[in-house]
Design an enzyme around this catalytic site. Structure first.
Site, PDB file in Angstrom:
ATOM      1  N   HIS A  62       0.815  -1.201   0.000  1.00 57.08           N
ATOM      2  CA  HIS A  62       0.000   0.000   0.000  1.00 57.08           C
ATOM      3  C   HIS A  62       0.857   1.262   0.000  1.00 57.08           C
ATOM      4  CE1 HIS A  62      -3.103  -2.715   2.227  1.00 57.08           C
ATOM      5  NE2 HIS A  62      -3.179  -2.865   0.925  1.00 57.08           N
ATOM      6  N   LYS A  72       4.130   6.312   7.800  1.00 54.61           N
ATOM      7  CA  LYS A  72       3.680   5.326   8.771  1.00 54.61           C
ATOM      8  C   LYS A  72       4.825   4.945   9.701  1.00 54.61           C
ATOM      9  CE  LYS A  72       0.433   3.263   5.482  1.00 54.61           C
ATOM     10  NZ  LYS A  72       0.124   2.065   4.666  1.00 54.61           N
ATOM     11  N   TYR A 132      -0.210   1.109  13.723  1.00 56.49           N
ATOM     12  CA  TYR A 132       0.278   2.098  12.777  1.00 56.49           C
ATOM     13  C   TYR A 132       0.041   3.493  13.351  1.00 56.49           C
ATOM     14  CZ  TYR A 132      -1.326  -1.670   9.507  1.00 56.49           C
ATOM     15  OH  TYR A 132      -1.609  -2.851   8.861  1.00 56.49           O
ATOM     16  N   ASP A 171      -6.123  -6.403  -2.787  1.00 54.60           N
ATOM     17  CA  ASP A 171      -4.681  -6.616  -2.928  1.00 54.60           C
ATOM     18  C   ASP A 171      -4.377  -7.644  -4.014  1.00 54.60           C
ATOM     19  OD1 ASP A 171      -4.132  -4.757  -0.971  1.00 54.60           O
ATOM     20  OD2 ASP A 171      -3.822  -6.231   0.618  1.00 54.60           O
TER      21      ASP A 171
END
Length: 203
Positions: A62, A72, A132, A171
């Site tokens: 991603h 992140k 995250y 995905d």
């Protein structure tokens, strides 16, 4: 806090000191001073995410449109996972390369990925938790993916999988890196560098 700069520009590994005792354990996976000294800017925190994954789940690759992008800072408070940083920035000297780091609830390592970098991971145990810290909030129109099974990327899943990889449909149906590059979907390296510099010079 030990800090290691990865070969991919904008990515860092952080290893905090843990303090076990008869009650259990205390650890600080994110420490602002160490982070700021490593990156040259504080982490802007807009959202925290929490995922729980079964063994053999792959999430990613991603990334987000940059700017604004989404940086992140990730760590694994339960279980174990193989975390992968992928350079998807067109024009980068490490474009198409990746680095993999084991994150778990024993060593307490964390990884920081600057805006424009791709991120994926493979859960190595059931009930693996990923936390995250994100610099921007969820923006579905600006978030994209690369197929984590893209053979040209050659991400290191095979040696760690115990069965078939478990992926979301999104995905599994994501474009390859080459397809994403051809469609103009990928971030530009120089644009990302300019964005990183703006973070360091912001008052």
């Amino acid at each position: 806090m030990q800090v290691r700069r990865l070969e991919i520009t904008g990515a860092f590994e952080f290893t905090p000191k843990a303090f076990p005792d008869h009650r259990g354990l205390f650890v600080a996976p994110f420490q602002e001073q160490a982070f700021t000294e490593a990156t040259g800017h504080p982490l802007r925190l807009a959202q925290t995410n929490h995922s729980v994954s079964a063994r053999d789940v792959i999430r990613g690759v991603h990334f987000a449109d940059t700017p604004p992008g989404q940086a992140k800072y990730v760590y694994c408070p339960q279980g174990a996972l193989l975390d992968v940083v992928v350079d998807v920035r067109v024009g980068s000297p490490t474009f198409g390369r990746w680095e993999a780091i084991h994150l778990d609830s024993t060593q307490h390592r964390a990884v920081y990925l600057a805006e424009g970098l791709g991120h994926a991971f493979l859960a190595l145990t059931d009930n693996t938790v990923m936390n995250y810290l994100c610099s921007t909030g969820y923006n579905p129109s600006g978030e994209h993916g690369i197929n984590p099974l893209d053979p040209e990327l050659g991400l290191p899943w095979a040696a760690e999988l115990t069965g078939e990889a478990i992926l979301s449909e999104k995905d599994r149906n994501a474009p390859t890196l080459a397809e994403a590059a051809d469609s103009g979907l990928l971030p530009d390296f120089n644009t990302c560098l300019a964005h990183y510099e703006s973070l360091r010079t912001a008052e």
